[in-house]
Design a protein around this motif. Structure first.
Motif, PDB file in Angstrom:
ATOM      1  N   ILE A 187      11.878   2.866  -1.394  1.00 49.36           N
ATOM      2  CA  ILE A 187      11.676   2.656   0.053  1.00 49.36           C
ATOM      3  C   ILE A 187      11.979   3.961   0.798  1.00 49.36           C
ATOM      4  CG2 ILE A 187      12.467   1.351   2.075  1.00 49.36           C
ATOM      5  CD1 ILE A 187      13.146  -0.918   0.063  1.00 49.36           C
ATOM      6  N   PHE A 188      13.033   4.650   0.335  1.00 49.13           N
ATOM      7  CA  PHE A 188      13.403   5.917   0.962  1.00 49.13           C
ATOM      8  C   PHE A 188      12.249   6.923   0.867  1.00 49.13           C
ATOM      9  CE2 PHE A 188      15.047  10.239   0.266  1.00 49.13           C
ATOM     10  CZ  PHE A 188      15.623  10.463   1.501  1.00 49.13           C
ATOM     11  N   LEU A 189      11.652   7.038  -0.333  1.00 46.44           N
ATOM     12  CA  LEU A 189      10.567   8.018  -0.511  1.00 46.44           C
ATOM     13  C   LEU A 189       9.347   7.657   0.336  1.00 46.44           C
ATOM     14  CD1 LEU A 189      10.739   8.714  -4.353  1.00 46.44           C
ATOM     15  CD2 LEU A 189      11.605  10.121  -2.480  1.00 46.44           C
ATOM     16  N   ALA A 190       9.036   6.343   0.386  1.00 48.19           N
ATOM     17  CA  ALA A 190       7.886   5.917   1.193  1.00 48.19           C
ATOM     18  C   ALA A 190       8.163   6.220   2.670  1.00 48.19           C
ATOM     19  CB  ALA A 190       7.627   4.438   0.983  1.00 48.19           C
ATOM     20  N   GLU A 247      -2.767  10.181  -3.707  1.00 41.64           N
ATOM     21  CA  GLU A 247      -3.178   8.983  -4.465  1.00 41.64           C
ATOM     22  C   GLU A 247      -3.115   9.187  -5.972  1.00 41.64           C
ATOM     23  OE1 GLU A 247      -7.007   7.967  -3.100  1.00 41.64           O
ATOM     24  OE2 GLU A 247      -6.221   6.784  -1.422  1.00 41.64           O
ATOM     25  N   ARG A 248      -3.190  10.443  -6.409  1.00 45.85           N
ATOM     26  CA  ARG A 248      -3.179  10.687  -7.855  1.00 45.85           C
ATOM     27  C   ARG A 248      -1.778  10.582  -8.447  1.00 45.85           C
ATOM     28  NH1 ARG A 248      -5.657  16.484  -7.358  1.00 45.85           N
ATOM     29  NH2 ARG A 248      -4.261  16.324  -5.557  1.00 45.85           N
ATOM     30  N   ILE A 249      -0.784  10.525  -7.577  1.00 41.92           N
ATOM     31  CA  ILE A 249       0.596  10.511  -8.091  1.00 41.92           C
ATOM     32  C   ILE A 249       1.182   9.096  -8.000  1.00 41.92           C
ATOM     33  CG2 ILE A 249       2.916  11.461  -7.739  1.00 41.92           C
ATOM     34  CD1 ILE A 249       1.390  13.954  -6.615  1.00 41.92           C
ATOM     35  N   ASN A 250       1.588   8.595  -9.180  1.00 40.60           N
ATOM     36  CA  ASN A 250       2.115   7.224  -9.218  1.00 40.60           C
ATOM     37  C   ASN A 250       3.625   7.261  -9.185  1.00 40.60           C
ATOM     38  OD1 ASN A 250      -0.538   6.244  -9.698  1.00 40.60           O
ATOM     39  ND2 ASN A 250      -0.296   6.925 -11.826  1.00 40.60           N
ATOM     40  N   ILE A 251       4.161   7.060  -8.009  1.00 37.98           N
ATOM     41  CA  ILE A 251       5.625   7.064  -7.932  1.00 37.98           C
ATOM     42  C   ILE A 251       6.145   5.693  -8.321  1.00 37.98           C
ATOM     43  CG2 ILE A 251       7.592   7.317  -6.371  1.00 37.98           C
ATOM     44  CD1 ILE A 251       5.996   9.329  -4.827  1.00 37.98           C
ATOM     45  N   THR A 252       5.420   4.661  -7.934  1.00 39.02           N
ATOM     46  CA  THR A 252       5.984   3.324  -8.118  1.00 39.02           C
ATOM     47  C   THR A 252       5.163   2.431  -9.040  1.00 39.02           C
ATOM     48  OG1 THR A 252       4.748   2.575  -6.213  1.00 39.02           O
ATOM     49  CG2 THR A 252       7.002   3.311  -5.827  1.00 39.02           C
ATOM     50  N   SER A 253       4.001   2.904  -9.487  1.00 35.95           N
ATOM     51  CA  SER A 253       3.108   1.960 -10.156  1.00 35.95           C
ATOM     52  C   SER A 253       3.649   1.426 -11.475  1.00 35.95           C
ATOM     53  CB  SER A 253       1.748   2.608 -10.395  1.00 35.95           C
ATOM     54  OG  SER A 253       1.918   3.662 -11.296  1.00 35.95           O
ATOM     55  N   ASN A 254       4.598   2.136 -12.081  1.00 33.97           N
ATOM     56  CA  ASN A 254       5.122   1.649 -13.361  1.00 33.97           C
ATOM     57  C   ASN A 254       6.347   0.765 -13.165  1.00 33.97           C
ATOM     58  OD1 ASN A 254       3.232   3.264 -14.600  1.00 33.97           O
ATOM     59  ND2 ASN A 254       4.632   5.016 -14.643  1.00 33.97           N
ATOM     60  N   LYS A 255       6.544   0.371 -11.916  1.00 36.27           N
ATOM     61  CA  LYS A 255       7.770  -0.329 -11.538  1.00 36.27           C
ATOM     62  C   LYS A 255       8.209  -1.411 -12.520  1.00 36.27           C
ATOM     63  CE  LYS A 255       7.953  -2.529  -7.437  1.00 36.27           C
ATOM     64  NZ  LYS A 255       7.819  -2.453  -6.000  1.00 36.27           N
ATOM     65  N   HIS A 256       7.246  -2.195 -12.970  1.00 41.59           N
ATOM     66  CA  HIS A 256       7.658  -3.349 -13.773  1.00 41.59           C
ATOM     67  C   HIS A 256       7.616  -3.086 -15.272  1.00 41.59           C
ATOM     68  CE1 HIS A 256       7.966  -5.384 -10.065  1.00 41.59           C
ATOM     69  NE2 HIS A 256       6.700  -5.126  -9.777  1.00 41.59           N
ATOM     70  N   THR A 257       7.355  -1.816 -15.616  1.00 43.01           N
ATOM     71  CA  THR A 257       7.322  -1.489 -17.038  1.00 43.01           C
ATOM     72  C   THR A 257       8.732  -1.645 -17.607  1.00 43.01           C
ATOM     73  OG1 THR A 257       5.783   0.208 -16.410  1.00 43.01           O
ATOM     74  CG2 THR A 257       6.562   0.263 -18.685  1.00 43.01           C
ATOM     75  N   ARG A 258       8.795  -2.217 -18.789  1.00 47.04           N
ATOM     76  CA  ARG A 258      10.092  -2.396 -19.406  1.00 47.04           C
ATOM     77  C   ARG A 258      10.657  -1.032 -19.828  1.00 47.04           C
ATOM     78  NH1 ARG A 258      11.688  -3.888 -24.348  1.00 47.04           N
ATOM     79  NH2 ARG A 258       9.574  -3.623 -25.123  1.00 47.04           N
ATOM     80  N   ARG A 259      11.963  -0.864 -19.714  1.00 46.58           N
ATOM     81  CA  ARG A 259      12.559   0.405 -20.157  1.00 46.58           C
ATOM     82  C   ARG A 259      12.514   0.535 -21.658  1.00 46.58           C
ATOM     83  NH1 ARG A 259      17.568   2.239 -16.426  1.00 46.58           N
ATOM     84  NH2 ARG A 259      16.264   2.606 -14.654  1.00 46.58           N
ATOM     85  N   MET A 260      12.276   1.760 -22.106  1.00 43.30           N
ATOM     86  CA  MET A 260      12.274   1.984 -23.541  1.00 43.30           C
ATOM     87  C   MET A 260      13.561   2.680 -23.926  1.00 43.30           C
ATOM     88  SD  MET A 260       8.552   3.694 -23.679  1.00 43.30           S
ATOM     89  CE  MET A 260       9.393   5.004 -24.451  1.00 43.30           C
ATOM     90  N   ASN A 261      13.983   2.489 -25.170  1.00 43.76           N
ATOM     91  CA  ASN A 261      15.182   3.204 -25.600  1.00 43.76           C
ATOM     92  C   ASN A 261      14.821   4.319 -26.553  1.00 43.76           C
ATOM     93  OD1 ASN A 261      17.150   1.798 -24.157  1.00 43.76           O
ATOM     94  ND2 ASN A 261      16.798   0.066 -25.518  1.00 43.76           N
ATOM     95  N   PRO A 274      -0.435  23.852  -2.021  1.00 43.94           N
ATOM     96  CA  PRO A 274       0.178  23.861  -0.683  1.00 43.94           C
ATOM     97  C   PRO A 274      -0.363  22.799   0.267  1.00 43.94           C
ATOM     98  CG  PRO A 274      -0.802  26.007  -1.236  1.00 43.94           C
ATOM     99  CD  PRO A 274      -1.060  25.106  -2.393  1.00 43.94           C
ATOM    100  N   SER A 275      -1.577  22.315   0.020  1.00 46.04           N
ATOM    101  CA  SER A 275      -2.085  21.324   0.984  1.00 46.04           C
ATOM    102  C   SER A 275      -1.818  19.885   0.520  1.00 46.04           C
ATOM    103  CB  SER A 275      -3.580  21.539   1.223  1.00 46.04           C
ATOM    104  OG  SER A 275      -4.229  21.484  -0.023  1.00 46.04           O
ATOM    105  N   MET A 276      -1.141  19.744  -0.607  1.00 49.36           N
ATOM    106  CA  MET A 276      -0.906  18.386  -1.132  1.00 49.36           C
ATOM    107  C   MET A 276       0.415  17.812  -0.606  1.00 49.36           C
ATOM    108  SD  MET A 276      -0.794  17.439  -5.147  1.00 49.36           S
ATOM    109  CE  MET A 276       0.923  17.220  -5.529  1.00 49.36           C
ATOM    110  N   ASN A 277       0.436  16.520  -0.332  1.00 52.73           N
ATOM    111  CA  ASN A 277       1.688  15.855   0.011  1.00 52.73           C
ATOM    112  C   ASN A 277       2.104  15.031  -1.200  1.00 52.73           C
ATOM    113  OD1 ASN A 277       3.616  13.984   0.823  1.00 52.73           O
ATOM    114  ND2 ASN A 277       2.840  13.938   2.931  1.00 52.73           N
ATOM    115  N   MET A 278       3.155  15.490  -1.895  1.00 49.16           N
ATOM    116  CA  MET A 278       3.441  14.883  -3.203  1.00 49.16           C
ATOM    117  C   MET A 278       3.833  13.409  -3.101  1.00 49.16           C
ATOM    118  SD  MET A 278       7.029  16.294  -4.704  1.00 49.16           S
ATOM    119  CE  MET A 278       8.564  16.237  -3.815  1.00 49.16           C
ATOM    120  N   LEU A 279       4.330  12.995  -1.946  1.00 47.39           N
ATOM    121  CA  LEU A 279       4.740  11.596  -1.836  1.00 47.39           C
ATOM    122  C   LEU A 279       3.609  10.681  -1.373  1.00 47.39           C
ATOM    123  CD1 LEU A 279       8.298  12.036  -0.264  1.00 47.39           C
ATOM    124  CD2 LEU A 279       7.693  11.689  -2.651  1.00 47.39           C
ATOM    125  N   ARG A 280       2.491  11.283  -0.935  1.00 51.95           N
ATOM    126  CA  ARG A 280       1.404  10.444  -0.418  1.00 51.95           C
ATOM    127  C   ARG A 280       0.123  10.579  -1.220  1.00 51.95           C
ATOM    128  NH1 ARG A 280       1.793  10.761   6.146  1.00 51.95           N
ATOM    129  NH2 ARG A 280       1.088   8.625   6.116  1.00 51.95           N
TER     130      ARG A 280
END
Ligand code: ATP
Length: 430
Positions: free
Chosen positions: A292-295, A416-430, A408-414
C-alpha cells in the motif's frame, strides 16, 4: 513536532569533536572489521540512530589490505582437508577483492575446468568479532546500569541484533543457502533466461570458504558498457526489478545489498545477482503494508501513505492520520521541486554521460535524505519501523538510482511491465 533520533542528547563539543559523525566514521574504519560492520549497521538502521550518523556511516569504506596469499592457502587447506591441487587447477594469488571480513580469489576447478571465485574468511575474524562484540555488549550493559534512561533506547537489544547479523555474515554456509534458494526461485519462476546467481560448489565450500561459479559482467551503473552489451538497457532494468520484487514474496529471504557492485549485467545479457551475505526477511503483514505504501508513493496519495506507515510502525497510540499525511506531503513536495530542477539540468546535457552520473549521485543523496525525513516525521508520531523496512527502502533507493540512469523516463512503481504485487499469493519457497 517532537524530534526523534537526533543527536541532541550528545553535548555540542562532542558532536563537533571526538563523537562527530565524520571523526567517528574514520575512527571505525581504522579500528577494523567489527567497527566497519558496526558502521554499516548504523547506516542501515535509521530507525535506531541519529540521522547525521546514519548519513555519515553510509560512506563507511569496507576495504582492507589483503592478507598474504600464503595465509589464504593455509586456511583453504585446513578447511578443505585435501591437497589444493586435487581440487583446483589453479588459484590466482592476487585477490580480486579484499574487504574487512573476506578476500576473494579467482580460480579454476580441477575436475570440470570451470572458472570459479573463492571467497575466504580472513584469519582470526570470528574471534575478533566475538571478542569486540562481547566487549561492546558489556559496555552497553554497564551504561544501562549506570543510566537506566538508556534502557528505553534498548541499547543492549540493538547490540544483540548487531551481533546476530554479524555472526551470520561470517558463516558462508548461510550465504550459500541464500544463493541456492535464490537460484531455485529464479528457475521456478521461469526467470532463468533473464537472470542468475552463481552456482555454489559444495564439495569445496565450508563455513569459511565459499567456492562459486565466476560470473563475468559489468555493474548496472556502467551505462556505456551496458549499451555495448544490450540494445535496450531499460529492459535490463525491468528484468532486475521483476526478479528482485518477485523474490520479496516468493523467496524465503531477499537480497538486501543490491549496490552496483552486486548487481551486474552479464556478458550473455542476463542480470547477475552476487553476494548474498546480507539478506532480509519480510513478514506478510509488513509486506501488505509495504504494498500500500509503494502504491501510495506512486500516486502521491499521502493519506494512504500515512495509514500504511502507521500499520507498519508498531505503536499503541492513536495517530492523527490527516496531520501525518500533511507532514508527509510537505517532505515530498519540497524534494520533488529539487529533483525536477536536477532532471531538467541533466536532460539538457544528456549526451554527456558524466553529467548524468553526477546527477544520479546527487539524486541518491537526496533520496537518502528523503528516507531519513520520512523516518524522522514518522517517529515524531510514535512510530517505530522494523529494520526490514529500512533494508527494503535502501534497496529501493538503489533501484531508483539505476532507473534514473538506465531508464530516466520510467516510473518504476507505475510501469506496467514491472510486477510489484502480482505474485502476491504465490507460496513461499524454501
Ligand atoms: N561469483 C562471482 N563472480 C565474479 N566475481 C565475484 C563473484 N563473487 C564475488 N566477486 C568479486 O568479489 C568482490 C567481493 O565479493 P563480495 O561482494 O561477495 O564480498 P563482500 O566482502 O561482501 O564485498 P562488498 O561488501 O563490497 O559487497 C565482488 O565485488 C566481485 O568483484
Amino acid at each position: 513536532m517532537q524530534t526523534a533520533n537526533t543527536s541532541e542528547g550528545i553535548p555540542a563539543q562532542m558532536r563537533l569533536g571526538l563523537l562527530s559523525p565524520l571523526y567517528l566514521r574514520r575512527l571505525f574504519e581504522r579500528m577494523g572489521a567489527t567497527y566497519i560492520k558496526l558502521g554499516q549497521f548504523i547506516a542501515s538502521a535509521p530507525t535506531s540512530f541519529p540521522a547525521e550518523y546514519v548519513e555519515e556511516f553510509q560512506n563507511c569504506f569496507d576495504r582492507a589490505p589483503p592478507v598474504p596469499y600464503s595465509e589464504i592457502e593455509s586456511i583453504l587447506r585446513e578447511e578443505l582437508q585435501r591437497p589444493l591441487d586435487s581440487v583446483y587447477e589453479y588459484i590466482d594469488p592476487v585477490p580480486i577483492a579484499s574487504a574487512s571480513i573476506a578476500q576473494v580469489h579467482g580460480a579454476r576447478l580441477k575436475s570440470s575446468q570451470k572458472d570459479v571465485v573463492i571467497k575466504v574468511l580472513k584469519p582470526g575474524i570470528e574471534d575478533t568479532l566475538v571478542a569486540d562484540l562481547n566487549f561492546i555488549y558489556l559496555v552497553a550493559r554497564v551504561l544501562e546500569f549506570l543510566s537506566p534512561e538508556l534502557e528505553r533506547t534498548s541499547l543492549v537489544a540493538i547490540i544483540k541484533d548487531i551481533k546476530e547479523s554479524m555472526l551470520e555474515e561470517v558463516d558462508f554456509r548461510k550465504e550459500a543457502v541464500n544463493m541456492e534458494a535464490f537460484q531455485r526461485y529464479i528457475e521456478a519462476m521461469g526467470f532463468d533466461r533473464q537472470a542468475k546467481s552463481p552456482f555454489v560448489y559444495q564439495h569445496c565450500s565450508t563455513k569459511r570458504v565459499l567456492t562459486m561459479e565466476r560470473l563475468y559482467g559489468v555493474p548496472l551503473t556502467d551505462l556505456d558498457s551496458i549499451r555495448s552489451l544490450v540494445p535496450d538497457p531499460e529492459l535490463t532494468l525491468v528484468t532486475a526489478l521483476n526478479v528482485w520484487f518477485g523474490s520479496l514474496i516468493s523467496c524465503e529471504s531477499f537480497h538486501a545489498d543490491v549496490h552496483a557492485g552486486n548487481l551486474w549485467l552479464l556478458r550473455d545479457g542476463r542480470v547477475g545477482f552476487i553476494d548474498f551475505g546480507i539478506v532480509g526477511r519480510i513478514s506478510p503483514r509488513t509486506w501488505a503494508a509495504m504494498e500500500i505504501f509503494l502504491a501510495s508513493f506512486a500516486t502521491e496519495d499521502y493519506n494512504a501513505m500515512a495509514s500504511a506507515l502507521s500499520e507498519m510502525g508498531a505503536t499503541g497510540n492513536d495517530i492523527d492520520v490527516d496531520s501525518f499525511a500533511k507532514d508527509l506531503q510537505n517532505i515530498f513536495s519540497s524534494l520533488q521541486q529539487e529533483l525536477d530542477t536536477e532532471i531538467i539540468v541533466a536532460a539538457a546535457r544528456s549526451s554527456d554521460a558524466a553529467a548524468v552520473s553526477a546527477n544520479v549521485v546527487v539524486d541518491e543523496r537526496q533520496m537518502n535524505a528523503l528516507f531519513l525525513d520520512l523516518v524522522r516525521v514518522s517517529e515524531s508520531y510514535g512510530l517505530k519501523f522494523p529494520r526490514e523496512f529500512a533494508l527494503l527502502m535502501k534497496q529501493l533507493l538503489y533501484f531508483d538510482r539505476y532507473t534514473r540512469l538506465l531508464a530516466p523516463s520510467m516510473n518504476m512503481l507505475r510501469d506496467e511491465r514491472i510486477n510489484i504485487t502480482s505474485n502476491k499469493h504465490t507460496r513461499r519457497m524454501n
